[in-house]
Design an enzyme around this catalytic site. Structure first.
Site, PDB file in Angstrom:
ATOM      1  N   ASP A   1       0.863  -1.186   0.000  1.00  0.00           N
ATOM      2  CA  ASP A   1       0.000   0.000   0.000  1.00  0.00           C
ATOM      3  C   ASP A   1       0.898   1.234   0.000  1.00  0.00           C
ATOM      4  O   ASP A   1       1.769   1.373   0.865  1.00  0.00           O
ATOM      5  CB  ASP A   1      -0.887  -0.042   1.262  1.00  0.00           C
ATOM      6  CG  ASP A   1      -1.894   1.094   1.301  1.00  0.00           C
ATOM      7  OD1 ASP A   1      -1.774   2.052   0.506  1.00  0.00           O
ATOM      8  OD2 ASP A   1      -2.801   1.038   2.147  1.00  0.00           O
TER       9      ASP A   1
ATOM     10  N   ASP B   1      -3.656   2.464  -5.467  1.00  0.00           N
ATOM     11  CA  ASP B   1      -2.383   2.453  -4.731  1.00  0.00           C
ATOM     12  C   ASP B   1      -2.151   1.183  -3.918  1.00  0.00           C
ATOM     13  O   ASP B   1      -1.315   1.165  -3.021  1.00  0.00           O
ATOM     14  CB  ASP B   1      -2.284   3.692  -3.832  1.00  0.00           C
ATOM     15  CG  ASP B   1      -2.904   3.486  -2.472  1.00  0.00           C
ATOM     16  OD1 ASP B   1      -3.933   2.795  -2.402  1.00  0.00           O
ATOM     17  OD2 ASP B   1      -2.344   3.989  -1.495  1.00  0.00           O
ATOM     18  N   GLU B   2      -2.879   0.132  -4.225  1.00  0.00           N
ATOM     19  CA  GLU B   2      -2.801  -1.061  -3.394  1.00  0.00           C
ATOM     20  C   GLU B   2      -2.817  -2.319  -4.260  1.00  0.00           C
ATOM     21  O   GLU B   2      -3.634  -2.421  -5.167  1.00  0.00           O
ATOM     22  CB  GLU B   2      -4.037  -1.072  -2.503  1.00  0.00           C
ATOM     23  CG  GLU B   2      -3.833  -1.633  -1.145  1.00  0.00           C
ATOM     24  CD  GLU B   2      -5.110  -1.478  -0.319  1.00  0.00           C
ATOM     25  OE1 GLU B   2      -5.607  -2.495   0.145  1.00  0.00           O
ATOM     26  OE2 GLU B   2      -5.608  -0.347  -0.187  1.00  0.00           O
TER      27      GLU B   2
HETATM   28  N1  DCP Z   1      -8.723   8.241  -1.941  1.00  0.00           N
HETATM   29  C1  DCP Z   1      -9.796   9.060  -2.278  1.00  0.00           C
HETATM   30  N2  DCP Z   1     -10.888   9.136  -1.468  1.00  0.00           N
HETATM   31  C2  DCP Z   1     -10.951   8.414  -0.324  1.00  0.00           C
HETATM   32  C3  DCP Z   1      -9.876   7.568   0.034  1.00  0.00           C
HETATM   33  C4  DCP Z   1      -8.763   7.511  -0.811  1.00  0.00           C
HETATM   34  O1  DCP Z   1      -9.753   9.714  -3.326  1.00  0.00           O
HETATM   35  N3  DCP Z   1     -12.027   8.508   0.479  1.00  0.00           N
HETATM   36  C5  DCP Z   1      -7.527   8.208  -2.822  1.00  0.00           C
HETATM   37  C6  DCP Z   1      -6.454   9.134  -2.289  1.00  0.00           C
HETATM   38  C7  DCP Z   1      -5.411   8.231  -1.719  1.00  0.00           C
HETATM   39  C8  DCP Z   1      -5.573   6.964  -2.526  1.00  0.00           C
HETATM   40  O2  DCP Z   1      -6.951   6.921  -2.903  1.00  0.00           O
HETATM   41  O3  DCP Z   1      -4.112   8.777  -1.824  1.00  0.00           O
HETATM   42  C9  DCP Z   1      -5.200   5.700  -1.767  1.00  0.00           C
HETATM   43  O4  DCP Z   1      -6.041   5.497  -0.631  1.00  0.00           O
HETATM   44  P1  DCP Z   1      -5.491   4.968   0.754  1.00  0.00           P
HETATM   45  O5  DCP Z   1      -6.652   4.610   1.582  1.00  0.00           O
HETATM   46  O6  DCP Z   1      -4.432   3.943   0.556  1.00  0.00           O
HETATM   47  O7  DCP Z   1      -4.856   6.265   1.423  1.00  0.00           O
HETATM   48  P2  DCP Z   1      -3.433   6.904   1.272  1.00  0.00           P
HETATM   49  O8  DCP Z   1      -2.540   6.157   0.355  1.00  0.00           O
HETATM   50  O9  DCP Z   1      -3.619   8.342   0.929  1.00  0.00           O
HETATM   51  O10 DCP Z   1      -2.888   6.862   2.752  1.00  0.00           O
HETATM   52  P3  DCP Z   1      -2.229   5.648   3.556  1.00  0.00           P
HETATM   53  O11 DCP Z   1      -0.832   6.098   3.847  1.00  0.00           O
HETATM   54  O12 DCP Z   1      -3.055   5.519   4.791  1.00  0.00           O
HETATM   55  O13 DCP Z   1      -2.289   4.439   2.672  1.00  0.00           O
HETATM   56 MG    MG Z   2      -2.252   4.076   0.551  1.00  0.00          MG
END
Ligand code: DCP
Ligand code: MG
Length: 363
Positions: free
Chosen positions: A9, A109-110
């Protein structure tokens, strides 16, 4: 030999990409906004980097609220540039693919990678590989990620959730009860507020409580499919395989809790599969013209039954009745087959992109 699965992730993905794109942003709190366009600050936060999260800004909250939380005016608010993030994501996914026995992307991203063969069942080798992948992602794209390593998909996901950001975390067979059981039950992947309340009503506070709870009672409260899934997960059991998908079609399959010929029972998971496929279709902005059911029989034979639609469909849930019909026909045509795994497939894709109609833009 133990099975080894990784969940990788990317850390605060959109924000990390922006930080990398513009060095002046380095170290500053950043929030990425999905503006709805209705008024200046309407819309929601897509993500925030870790310094901004310290101020209470995180994905899902209204932009207006995020700006209120930014009392000192230090946060940099940027509009989301999804096309760019998608390009970065595609390049990173190519890195993972190189090392994977099997690969399954879950979101932008996963991704899960199965590395059982590559690492010969050794968790030490898996840790080395995870560090190598993290290094390669960092060197080529300048961003960090978290790798959860486990003996199935569920355990890998839990391992990654426990140690974000910028790290590698292993939960092996011996660790599971020690590391996962003491956690509050809401930490179990997939348990929302409602389920949590219901479980608390039974006196279930921790994952250990859930693992030891009577499965029959749980089924009455949550329904068979959900109860079995959560109970199995609480016990570290998950035989879900990675769904490799190529560009031409995608599918979602799962092993049934018991082999069956009962169409209603077999179809219970279909709604969830439809949602998962929908997410993947939306990410690529594509529709589909053909659908199929995939079954694996008790004798481990894989069989499919497909049909072509008369139009390009955007929503998988719209064709659930057609999938059900395919299943009923399949059972009729194959009276000797009992089904062990069942899944849905979509294919024959068409891109939307420029082909959107004016009506789409009016929304
Ligand atoms: N995303 C979005 N709306 C949301 C959740 C996420 O548009 N409600 C998008 C933005 C994030 C990406 O998807 O950057 C990936 O989601 P993640 O849940 O993996 O969150 P992050 O990568 O930002 O943070 P983490 O470090 O917790 O993985
Ligand atoms: Mg993420």
């Amino acid at each position: 030999m133990s099975r080894i699965v990784m969940l990788i992730d990317l850390d605060s993905f959109y924000a990390s990409v922006e930080e990398r794109r513009n060095h002046e942003l380095k170290g500053k709190p950043i929030a990425i906004c999905m503006f709805s366009g209705r008024s200046k600050n309407s819309g929601a936060i897509a993500t925030a980097n870790y310094p901004a999260r310290k101020l209470g800004i995180h994905s899902g909250i209204p932009i207006k609220k995020a700006k209120e939380l930014d009392k000192e005016g230090v946060v940099v608010f940027l509009p989301a540039d999804r096309d760019y993030y998608k390009q970065v994501s595609d390049r990173i996914m190519q890195i993972y693919r190189k090392y994977a026995d099997r690969f399954e992307q879950v979101s932008i991203d996963e991704a899960y990678i199965e590395v059982t063969k590559r690492c010969k069942g050794s968790f030490e080798k898996a840790i080395e590989l995870a560090e190598r992948i993290r290094k390669e992602v960092h060197e080529s794209e300048g961003i960090t990620c978290t790798v959860g390593i486990g003996y199935n998909k569920f355990v890998a996901k839990m391992a990654s959730k426990l140690k974000k950001p910028d790290s590698v975390n292993v939960v092996d067979h011996e660790d599971f009860q020690k590391l996962i059981w003491p956690l509050p039950v809401k930490k179990l992947h997939g348990i929302g507020e409602k389920t949590e309340m219901m479980l608390k009503g039974f006196g279930i506070e921790t994952i250990e409580d859930l693992a030891k709870f009577n499965l029959g009672k749980l089924k009455m409260a949550l329904g068979t499919a959900k109860a079995e899934q959560f109970w199995n997960h609480a016990n570290g059991i998950d035989d879900d395989e990675l769904e490799d998908e190529d560009k031409k079609q995608m599918s979602k399959l799962k092993t049934l809790m018991k082999d069956s010929r009962d169409a209603a029972y077999i179809f219970e998971g279909a709604g969830e599969f439809a949602q998962i496929l929908q997410k993947r279709l939306d990410e690529r902005n594509i529709g589909f013209k053909s659908i199929a059911i995939i079954v694996v029989t008790t004798a481990f034979k894989t069989k499919t039954k497909s049909m072509t639609l008369s139009h390009v469909e955007k929503r998988v849930e719209n064709v659930l009745p057609e999938y059900k019909k395919l299943l009923v026909e399949f059972l009729k045509e194959n009276p000797d087959d009992t089904i062990r795994r069942f899944g849905l497939r979509v294919g024959n894709f068409e891109e939307f992109g420029e082909q959107r109609t004016l009506a789409d833009f009016g929304k």
